[in-house]
Write a protein that holds these residues in place. Structure first.
Motif, PDB file in Angstrom:
ATOM      1  N   UNK A   1      39.408  37.677  41.031  1.00 31.01           N
ATOM      2  CA  UNK A   1      39.933  36.408  41.504  1.00 31.01           C
ATOM      3  C   UNK A   1      40.104  36.339  43.019  1.00 31.01           C
ATOM      4  N   UNK A   2      39.488  37.239  43.744  1.00 28.29           N
ATOM      5  CA  UNK A   2      39.552  37.191  45.201  1.00 28.29           C
ATOM      6  C   UNK A   2      38.187  37.522  45.782  1.00 28.29           C
TER       7      UNK A   2
ATOM      8  N   UNK B   1      31.150  39.575  47.800  1.00 24.18           N
ATOM      9  CA  UNK B   1      31.728  40.408  46.752  1.00 24.18           C
ATOM     10  C   UNK B   1      30.716  40.723  45.658  1.00 24.18           C
ATOM     11  N   UNK B   2      29.833  39.779  45.348  1.00 20.69           N
ATOM     12  CA  UNK B   2      28.819  40.047  44.328  1.00 20.69           C
ATOM     13  C   UNK B   2      27.979  41.254  44.713  1.00 20.69           C
TER      14      UNK B   2
ATOM     15  N   UNK C   1      33.409  38.655  36.164  1.00 18.80           N
ATOM     16  CA  UNK C   1      33.206  37.276  36.602  1.00 18.80           C
ATOM     17  C   UNK C   1      33.906  37.131  37.945  1.00 18.80           C
ATOM     18  N   UNK C   2      33.199  36.621  38.937  1.00 15.37           N
ATOM     19  CA  UNK C   2      33.698  36.568  40.305  1.00 15.37           C
ATOM     20  C   UNK C   2      34.035  35.131  40.690  1.00 15.37           C
ATOM     21  N   UNK C   3      35.199  34.970  41.303  1.00 16.55           N
ATOM     22  CA  UNK C   3      35.658  33.670  41.793  1.00 16.55           C
ATOM     23  C   UNK C   3      35.853  33.789  43.304  1.00 16.55           C
ATOM     24  N   UNK C   4      35.066  33.032  44.057  1.00 14.13           N
ATOM     25  CA  UNK C   4      35.129  33.108  45.511  1.00 14.13           C
ATOM     26  C   UNK C   4      36.237  32.208  46.056  1.00 14.13           C
ATOM     27  N   UNK C   5      36.954  32.715  47.057  1.00 14.44           N
ATOM     28  CA  UNK C   5      38.033  31.959  47.686  1.00 14.44           C
ATOM     29  C   UNK C   5      37.431  30.737  48.386  1.00 14.44           C
ATOM     30  N   UNK C   6      37.866  29.555  47.955  1.00 10.44           N
ATOM     31  CA  UNK C   6      37.282  28.313  48.460  1.00 10.44           C
ATOM     32  C   UNK C   6      37.458  28.178  49.964  1.00 10.44           C
TER      33      UNK C   6
ATOM     34  N   UNK D   1      31.362  32.971  38.789  1.00 10.69           N
ATOM     35  CA  UNK D   1      31.866  32.049  37.774  1.00 10.69           C
ATOM     36  C   UNK D   1      32.550  30.824  38.346  1.00 10.69           C
ATOM     37  N   UNK D   2      33.131  30.951  39.555  1.00 13.53           N
ATOM     38  CA  UNK D   2      33.890  29.808  40.038  1.00 13.53           C
ATOM     39  C   UNK D   2      34.421  30.002  41.437  1.00 13.53           C
TER      40      UNK D   2
END
Length: 528
Positions: free
Chosen positions: A223-224, A232-233, A249-254, A274-275
Motif C-alpha cells: 500500500x505504499x 516499486x514494481x 498487488x501494488x498501490x502507488x501513492x497518488x 492494482x490501484x
C-alpha cells in the motif's frame, strides 16, 4: 505429479462452515477436495488431524517498510518502553558501529507508551551516535525521527521550510527536534536514506520473504508503492527473480504521480499494479486523523486531500481501471470520502472500485450510506490497532467516538466487502503483521493492556479467517487464492493448533507449522 493429503481438518474457505478432510494437488493447483474415506492412495500425506487453511492474505501492509524493519530495531512494547531503553536497543543494533555511511534504523515507537510520554528527539538519538545517521519510524509510519547526522544528510536545518502536508517539529529556538510529522516530512529523511544501493533494497525484500511464509501469508497488498527513486514494481520483479515468494498487488501513492502521467494495471498472478493510494488524513494515535471533534489538546487533525483533489484522483482511477484505496481514519475524512463517491457508478466488475483503508470510526449513518450507495466499497480494517493502541484511542477520542472504533461486526453486516489486515509495521507491537494477533483481537475485542474494546463488535473465528482469506483475495484481486476450491492455487497453511476449537485466549498463540505455495512446502517450523 499429483499429491494427496488426508486426515486433515481443511477449511475450504467458501463459507464459514465448509470443511473437508482430504484434497489433491496437481501442477500447483487444487485438483480435488473431499473426504479421506474417498481416497485410496498409499502415498498420501497424512495430516494427522492438523488444521489447514487457505494461504493467508494481508491485503494492506507495507512490505518495503517491513523489509527495512527486519534488519532494524523494534522500538515497541513489550521490549522498549522508554526513550532510555530505545537508546540501549539502538546501540545493540547490528548496524551500530558499521561506519558513517550505514544507517541505523528502527520502527514502532509511540510516545504515549514511552515512560517519558514524549517523542524522542535529535538530542536523544545523538546519545546513540553522531557518526552514523539514525532513522526511526513512529508506529503509524506517517511520522519519524532522525538524529543530527540524518538531518544533515537530508539538508534539514532551522531554515528548512515545512513541506506541503508535513511539519518539521522545532525547539523554541527554531532548531529542528528531529521529529518529522506526517508522510511529506518523513519523506525528507527517507529520500536521504534512499542513497543506499538499490541492490540492498532488493536483498532486504528477498530476506523478508521467509517472514511472511512463517506467518502463513502467501499474498500481500503493497500500500505504499512509489515511482521514485525507482518503481516499486521493478523492486518486486527483481526480488522475485532472487527468491521472494508472496504474490503482491501494488498501490502507488497518488501524490507521487506527475501531471499527465499514466499508470495502467499491469502484471500477472504473481505481481500486479492494482490501484492508487490516496491519503485523506493522518492517524488517531498521532492526533492527525481528521475527526469532526477536536482532540483534547485542541488539535483538529489534518486533511491532506480536499474534495476537489479527491474527485481528480477518483477520475484518474476510473480512466485507468484501477482501484482507489483511500486512507481515511478520522470520521470527518471517512464522511468526505462517502459524500464524494457514494453516487458514483462502480467502474470495476470483480472487486470494489473504492477501498476505504482503516475505516476506523464508522457511525450508523455512515454504514447506512454505504448500504444505499451506488458505489460498492471495500473496507480494509485493522483490529491490531485497537489491540496495540488502546491507550491512545481512549486518550484522544471522546467516549462517543470510541464506541465507533473498528466496528467489524457492523461492517460485515453492511454491503461493503470487509477484510482484516495489518498495516504493518504501522503499529506499536513487536509482531505487527501476525494474522493471529489480529484474529485474536477481532474475536475477543481485548487489547494488549486487557481492556475490552466494544465487545458488541466481536466476530467469530471463521469470519475472521475469511477476512484473511476469501474476502482478502476478493478485495485485492488475488483471483487464484482465498479458497481451496478446485482450480485455485495450492497455497495453504498447516497450523500448530486447531484454531476453531482452542479457547479464545489461545488464538494469539496459533501459528504456522508449514506453509505451502503452489503445491510446494516453502516453510516448515523448526522442531527445536
Amino acid at each position: 505429479m499429483e499429491q494427496t493429503f488426508v486426515n486433515g481438518k481443511v477449511f475450504v474457505g467458501t463459507s464459514e462452515t465448509d470443511f473437508v478432510s482430504a484434497f489433491k494437488v496437481k501442477d500447483g493447483r487444487i485438483s480435488w477436495i473431499g473426504q479421506t474415506e474417498q481416497v485410496d492412495d498409499p502415498q498420501a500425506i497424512d495430516l494427522h488431524q492438523q488444521t489447514v487453511l487457505p494461504g493467508l492474505i494481508d491485503c494492506h501492509t507495507h512490505p518495503k517498510y517491513i523489509a527495512d524493519a527486519l534488519h532494524g530495531t523494534a522500538c515497541t512494547p513489550p521490549n522498549v518502553n522508554s526513550i532510555q531503553e530505545m537508546i540501549a536497543a539502538l546501540k545493540a543494533s547490528p548496524q551500530y558501529g558499521q561506519g558513517p555511511d550505514v544507517w541505523i534504523e528502527g520502527w514502532g515507537f509511540d510516545e504515549t507508551k514511552l515512560a517519558e510520554h514524549r517523542t524522542p528527539t535529535v538530542d536523544d538519538l545523538d546519545q546513540v551516535t553522531t557518526e552514523q545517521p539514525i532513522f526511526i519510524y513512529r508506529s503509524d509510519c506517517h511520522s519519524s525521527v532522525g538524529n543530527s547526522k540524518a538531518l544533515a544528510l537530508a539538508g534539514i536545518d532551522q531554515n528548512t521550510p515545512d513541506p506541503k502536508g508535513g511539519h518539521i517539529e522545532r525547539f523554541p529556538d527554531g532548531r529542528p527536534t528531529g521529529f518529522m510529522r506526517e508522510v511529506a516530512a518523513s519523506q525528507l529523511l527517507i529520500r536521504a536514506k534512499s542513497a543506499q544501493s538499490y541492490e540492498n533494497d532488493v536483498q532486504n525484500m528477498v530476506n523478508s520473504s521467509d517472514h511472511y511464509l512463517e506467518n502463513g501469508i502467501v499474498a500481500i497488498g503493497e500500500m505504499m508503492g512509489r515511482l521514485n527513486p525507482y518503481p516499486t514494481l521493478r523492486l518486486y520483479q527483481d526480488a522475485v527473480k532472487q527468491g521472494f515468494k508472496p504474490r503482491a498487488s501494488i498501490y502507488y501513492v497518488y501524490d507521487e504521480l506527475k501531471p499527465g502521467q499514466d499508470l495502467d494495471p499491469v502484471g500477472d498472478d504473481q505481481l500486479r499494479v492494482a490501484g492508487i493510494k490516496i491519503f485523506m488524513d493522518g492517524s488517531i494515535s498521532g492526533e492527525t486523523a481528521d475527526n469532526s471533534l477536536p482532540y483534547p489538546s485542541g488539535k483538529r487533525g489534518v486533511l491532506l486531500t480536499d474534495q476537489t483533489k479527491l474527485k481528480t484522483a477518483i477520475k484518474f482511477a476510473q480512466k485507468h481501471q484501477l482501484q482507489a484505496a483511500v486512507h481515511a481514519m478520522g470520521d470527518a475524512a471517512i464522511q468526505l470520502v462517502l459524500d464524494t463517491t457514494c453516487d458514483l457508478d462502480p467502474w470495476l466488475d470483480d472487486m470494489p472500485s473504492i477501498r476505504i483503508e482503516h475505516a476506523s470510526l464508522l457511525s450508523d449513518q455512515m454504514l447506512d450510506q454505504i448500504n444505499h450507495a451506488k458505489m460498492w466499497y471495500g473496507l480494509s480494517t485493522q483490529p491490531i490497532f485497537f489491540f496495540a493502541e488502546d491507550e491512545s484511542y481512549r486518550s484522544y477520542l471522546t467516549p462517543e467516538q470510541f464506541k465507533l472504533a473498528y466496528r467489524v461486526k457492523s461492517m460485515l453486516k453492511s454491503k461493503a466487502l470487509t477484510t482484516l489486515s495489518s498495516d504493518a509495521p504501522c503499529t506499536p507491537w513487536a509482531e505487527p503483521d501476525s494474522p493471529f494477533y489480529s484474529i485474536y483481537a477481532a474475536v475477543t475485542r481485548q487489547a494488549a493492556n486487557n481492556d475490552v474494546v466494544n465487545i458488541e463488535e466481536a466476530i467469530t473465528v471463521p469470519q475472521a479467517i475469511l477476512g484473511y482469506t476469501k474476502w482478502a483475495a476478493e478485495i485485492g484481486g488475488f483471483t487464484h487464492n482465498g479458497t481451496l476450491e478446485v482450480g485455485k492455487s495450492a497455497d495453504f497453511v498447516i497450523l500448530n493448533k486447531d484454531i476453531f476449537n482452542v479457547s479464545k485466549d489461545e488464538l494469539a498463540t496459533v501459528n504456522a507449522n508449514e506453509t505451502w505455495f503452489k503445491g510446494q512446502c516453502v516453510y516448515q517450523k523448526s522442531s527445536k
